[in-house]
Write an enzyme that holds these catalytic residues in place. Structure first.
Site, PDB file in Angstrom:
ATOM      1  N   ASP A   1      -9.203   3.961  -1.840  1.00  0.00           N
ATOM      2  CA  ASP A   1     -10.090   4.267  -0.723  1.00  0.00           C
ATOM      3  C   ASP A   1     -11.409   4.884  -1.167  1.00  0.00           C
ATOM      4  OD1 ASP A   1      -8.050   3.214   0.668  1.00  0.00           O
ATOM      5  OD2 ASP A   1      -7.331   5.097   1.521  1.00  0.00           O
TER       6      ASP A   1
ATOM      7  N   ASP B   1       0.865  -1.187   0.000  1.00  0.00           N
ATOM      8  CA  ASP B   1       0.000   0.000   0.000  1.00  0.00           C
ATOM      9  C   ASP B   1       0.907   1.244   0.000  1.00  0.00           C
ATOM     10  OD1 ASP B   1      -2.290   1.514   0.190  1.00  0.00           O
ATOM     11  OD2 ASP B   1      -2.738   1.012   2.269  1.00  0.00           O
TER      12      ASP B   1
ATOM     13  N   GLU C   1       2.664   5.217  -3.834  1.00  0.00           N
ATOM     14  CA  GLU C   1       2.675   6.259  -4.902  1.00  0.00           C
ATOM     15  C   GLU C   1       3.985   7.032  -4.962  1.00  0.00           C
ATOM     16  OE1 GLU C   1       0.280   5.887  -2.582  1.00  0.00           O
ATOM     17  OE2 GLU C   1      -1.083   4.774  -3.887  1.00  0.00           O
TER      18      GLU C   1
END
Ligand SMILES: *[C@@H]1O[C@H](CO)[C@@H](O)[C@H](O)[C@H]1NC(C)=O
Ligand SMILES: *[C@@H]1O[C@H](CO)[C@@H](O)[C@H](O)[C@H]1NC(C)=O
Length: 975
Positions: free
Chosen positions: A629, A552, A555
């Site tokens: 999300d 996760d 980015e």
């Protein structure tokens, strides 16, 4: 997971703020728009749009300042090289831009443009920067894995018009690239028609290097007007946003180009956006966006619906589609990228150009830095374009079979006992599932590779318990490494020099879940080596053969960074600026974890399963993605269908959205509908935010729990069909779930349809219910085949919309005539427990009375399938012979015999023929012959029952237990 902007250095304060903000979120909060740039706030976006505005204002008097020097052109081994000259001022001064156009054996063409001065390092960097001087030229090292063989047949043609060069290439010499010299531009043609045009609008823009000329102190001399008006911009040299200043040591360096698809009304692709499948126009007007589609991977939690705003991943690959023609472009660039889309009435003279459509789609692409590097695919079918793209960037990983099952996740299962309890309850309620997930709270104080000693003291017992039903555990590992003393991981990473660096070359420190953190720089091969060492069973204690990983925040998400990520002037391995590689960053981390999982134990060769949030072209080789999300709202449920379809046609089909919605508490009917839709995501995971109420399926209560369980059972019973579709994706790049235009490329009415989907080649057509309180839904049928309701064989036939009643328990799922669907109907607790279960074949007769389908099977775990340990069969029902046959279409290898032996007893226990002809009404037996059968068994009679369909429903017939092996050739004779 969500992120927040933080500047304080006190951890206590961090946690207070996080919990305070979390409390505020549910359920009304929305994305913090102001945290992310609009085009006007991004210097190069504004400049390139201004460039386009200027060109359109000047219209026919506009001339692109780029020309190809015809004397520079050479052609060798499928590659044209030359020099493009850019005029940079009124005095006629020009800079040199080396051009290549490569023609590849696959029929793909590749255009690159570089800048000689930067290429040779003949520039000066400002602010004593240590950054590289070249334009970033390593994107291909990460994204491209094949398909670059030069074309042997491509050749310069002698019959080019004045001022152009023409290259003939592609299959059967049907493709042409017509290169105009001044201004430079390229038309790509198939069968004489222009399909893709580069620089037709004259928006090619390569911001050449120039020194910054500072005004002498104190002098009031008026500045000279800039040579090119739209470059008069304060953002050329430095840019500030949200309190961060980007030092831009190389000055302006963006690349832009217009790409026109003449006659094409629809363009698709460039994920990830919460937008429609058919992309919208971006220059304002009714129903259009005002902002370009943005690709700049970011932690945009609770994202907006129907927006071109950037999300977590980027695939700069676009397809254009019109009746019976599909083409595509791949813009290989790792930097921040924006794409404007305008549609206009076709200006091409339909007769002379042979252009069929009435609309031109004009796209305008620009990236902040790097090479101009564009691949052009000429189709002609959707599957050809996706195949060519996949040849370059890689096919989808054939996943662990368990990962096609249902995943149960939440932030967080808080103790090992909690995990065991959920596992037990799923069993108690007979709800199938394969994987339970652990979010960040399992770690000891957010230190990855550790377990909280108070809440997870029994990791081995927990894994063993899950293993009893062959279930797995997925644990999260993120790229931010906690900055605390006495944590060997951070000590090693920093002492070995493996962290991402600031512009000054020191280790970059920022804020994420653990508070102060450093980021592993997975562009560095030494980092990947080190990362591999961390996942070995003996180093990552508490993990076992049934532990898999979730990446996760890659980015990367940095809570106190500009736009919640790293500063662009940060440095990575090789002194490339973060600016150059931002969109690729997430993939390198995912890849490092993949490499590590392959080497957990010497001699253990199993397929990794790793979920990633951030991705780039090529990430499909490494695992699954999810759409980040989202929220527990009907509009988020609806958006998940086009988003997942878009992933599929963009080469990364192993995709899904959080079932139930991450933020907020779904009402029970929303939760139920979400499960019914989620069974059609290639990746199906229920997930929920830490502040939401528990919502494991057994908590919903009657009738919701039963309805959800029924949906999950359909998913599990169709796993053979899903896995076969995954296999196809892994060898052809074909999407796993498919939009209407892909399946029916000639059906213009269906080109914009993005709320229904086909599963692989199965002919299964689903229309998930995504609106509150729906009692019926309209499903669109594109052809004149009969379609049958999956459950009761109601017949729907005829092009157009058909109404289906959808009480809460109803899943609108049809079977298109002409297909054979493999299923396994025995309910089990997990997918691995179905390994030796018998199959049911559903033969859905088409309007011509025929049907065919495929089944692919392997061990679902190792790489033995690459050595022939697999079964691949085609089933055919033919009207001439009136027989159903099973034919081997697999590739055999050294491991074939052993695998076939292992599967020899797996049989077909039932054949259902939907649409069985009336003539069968008196029949009570069929005859079965199997390859290798004993003489006495050559032609066995087997019982068959025929059932007349009531009004509106199809007849069907059932062959009970023909006892034919899934590993063998056989024939069932209905004559
Ligand atoms: C870059 O250097 C210039 C002077 O050459 C200075 O004014 C500017 O503040 C520096 N920018 C950054 C971000 O360090
Ligand atoms: C993945 O890691 C391997 C092994 O270090 C490396 O060779 C390869 O280039 C990497 N690929 C990507 C896409 O990161």
């Amino acid at each position: 997971m969500l992120s927040v902007s933080l500047t304080s250095r006190s951890w206590a304060f961090v946690f207070l703020v996080i919990s305070a903000i979390c409390a505020l979120f549910t359920p009304i909060a929305a994305v913090k728009h102001e945290n992310f740039k609009t085009c006007a706030q991004s210097g190069f976006c504004k400049r390139n749009r201004a460039f386009a505005d200027k060109a359109s204002e000047l219209s026919s008097t506009w001339e692109s300042p780029y020309r190809l020097d015809p004397t520079s052109i050479t052609f060798d081994n499928g590659k044209l090289s030359g020099t493009v000259l850019k005029k940079i001022n009124a005095a006629g001064e020009e800079v040199k831009l080396p051009l290549t156009i490569s023609f590849l054996e696959s029929g793909t063409a590749r255009v690159t443009l570089d800048e000689e001065k930067r290429q040779k390092g003949e520039i000066e960097l400002r602010n004593e920067s240590k950054a590289r001087k070249e334009r970033y030229n390593e994107a291909e090292d990460w994204a491209i894995v094949g398909g670059l063989e030069p074309s042997t047949g491509a050749a310069i043609s002698a019959d080019a018009d004045e001022g152009t060069t023409k290259v003939v290439y592609g299959p059967g010499g049907k493709f042409q690239a017509v290169i105009r010299h001044s201004p430079v531009g390229i038309d790509f043609r198939r069968d004489g028609q222009t399909q893709v045009r580069l620089n037709g609008e004259g928006l090619l823009n390569m911001e050449h290097w120039r020194p910054k000329v500072d005004k002498p102190e104190g002098e009031e001399k008026p500045e000279e007007p800039p040579a090119i008006p739209f470059e008069d911009d304060t953002s050329l040299w430095e840019e500030s946003f949200g309190g961060n200043t980007d030092s831009k040591p190389r000055g302006p360096e963006s690349v832009g180009l217009d790409i026109t698809f003449p006659g094409f009304e629809h363009v698709y692709g460039i994920p990830e956006h919460a937008s429609s499948l058919s992309l919208k126009q971006t220059r304002g007007g009714e129903g259009n966006y005002d902002e370009p589609y943005r690709l700049y991977n970011a932690d945009v939690f609770e994202y907006l619906m129907d927006s071109p705003m950037t999300l977590y991943g980027a695939v700069p690959f676009m397809q254009a589609h019109k009746k019976d023609s599909t083409v595509g472009v791949f813009w290989l660039n790792g930097a921040e990228t924006w794409v404007d889309i305008i549609k206009s009435k076709s200006t091409a003279n339909a007769l002379s150009m042979g252009v069929a459509g009435h609309t031109d789609t004009k796209t305008h692409w620009f990236s902040e830095s790097g090479l101009l590097d564009v691949f052009v695919f000429l189709g002609p079918e959707p599957k050809d374009v996706i195949k060519s793209y996949s040849e370059l960037t890689g096919y989808t990983q054939l996943p662990q079979e368990f990962s096609v099952g249902y995943h149960q996740c939440r932030w967080n299962y808080v103790t090992d006992d909690d995990v065991i309890d959920v596992d037990r309850k799923m069993d108690k309620f007979n709800i199938p599932y394969d994987v339970i997930w652990l979010d960040i709270e399992y770690t000891h104080e957010k230190k990855y590779f550790t377990w909280d000693p108070l809440t997870f003291p029994k990791t081995e017992e927990m894994h063993k318990k899950l293993d009893e039903h062959d279930r797995k555990l997925v644990a999260i590992i993120d790229p931010h490494i906690k900055n605390v003393p006495d944590y060997p991981i951070i000590e090693e990473m920093r002492s070995k020099g493996l962290a991402a660096k600031t512009k000054d070359g020191s280790d970059y420190e920022g804020w994420c879940w653990p508070g102060s953190s450093y980021w592993v720089d997975t562009f560095n091969p030494a980092s990947i080596e080190w990362w591999k060492s961390l996942f070995r069973y003996e180093t990552f204690k508490g993990t076992f053969h049934n532990t898999f990983i979730w990446n996760d925040m890659n980015e990367p998400s940095v809570f106190n960074g500009p736009e919640t990520t790293m500063p662009k002037d940060n440095l990575h391995y090789g002194n490339w600026e973060h600016r150059d590689v931002h969109n690729i960053n997430g993939m390198t981390f995912h890849n490092a974890t993949f490499q590590a999982m392959v080497e957990r134990k010497k001699g253990e060769v199993r397929r990794p399963f790793i979920l990633t949030r951030s991705f780039y072209s090529g990430s499909q080789r490494l695992g699954a993605m999810w759409t980040g999300d989202n929220q527990a709202r009907w509009d988020h449920l609806a958006a998940s269908i086009p988003m997942t379809l878009n992933q599929g046609i963009s080469g990364f089909p192993f995709a899904g959205a959080d079932v139930g919605g991450f933020f907020g508490n779904p009402e029970k009917d929303l939760l139920t509908r979400w499960y019914q839709a989620g069974i059609f995501y290639p990746f199906m995971r229920g997930h929920a935010h830490i502040d939401t109420r528990r919502r494991e399926p057994y908590l919903a209560g009657s009738p919701y729990t039963e309805i959800i369980t029924q949906a999950l059972r359909i998913r599990y019973s169709l796993l053979p069909a899903w896995y076969t579709a995954f296999h196809e994706a892994s060898v052809s790049g074909a999407p796993i779930i498919r939009p209407n235009y892909y399946v029916h490329p000639g059906d213009e009415k269906g080109f914009a349809i993005d709320d229904q989907l086909y599963i692989g080649e199965t002919g299964l057509l689903a229309k998930p219910v995504t609106t509150e309180g729906a009692t019926s839904t309209d499903i669109y049928i594109a052809d004149d085949e009969p379609y049958f309701d999956y459950f009761d064989y109601t017949i729907y036939q005829g092009k157009g919309h058909h109404k289906i009643d959808v009480p809460l328990e109803k899943i609108p799922l049809l079977m298109q005539g002409g297909h054979i669907i493999p299923r396994r109907d025995r309910p089990r607790r997990s997918s691995s427990l179905m390994k030796y279960d018998p199959y049911t074949l559903v033969v859905v007769l088409g309007k011509d009375g025929k049907a065919s389908g495929e089944l692919y099977v392997d061990d679902g775990d190792t790489y033995d399938y690459l050595e022939g340990a697999s079964i691949h069969r085609r089933f055919l029902f033919d009207t001439e012979t009136n027989a159903l046959t099973s034919i081997d279409i697999g590739t055999s290898g050294p491991k074939t015999p052993a695998y076939l032996k292992d599967q020899a007893k797996v049989r077909v226990e039932k054949v259902i023929i939907v649409g069985a002809p009336d003539e069968w009404s008196g029949k009570s037996e069929v005859f079965v012959s199997e390859e290798g059968a004993k003489e006495s068994q050559r032609r066995r009679a087997v019982e068959m029952a025929w059932f007349a369909g009531p009004k509106g429903k199809a007849n069907y017939a059932v062959v009970r237990d023909p006892k034919v092996s899934i590993t063998k050739g056989w024939k069932i004779d209905f004559a």
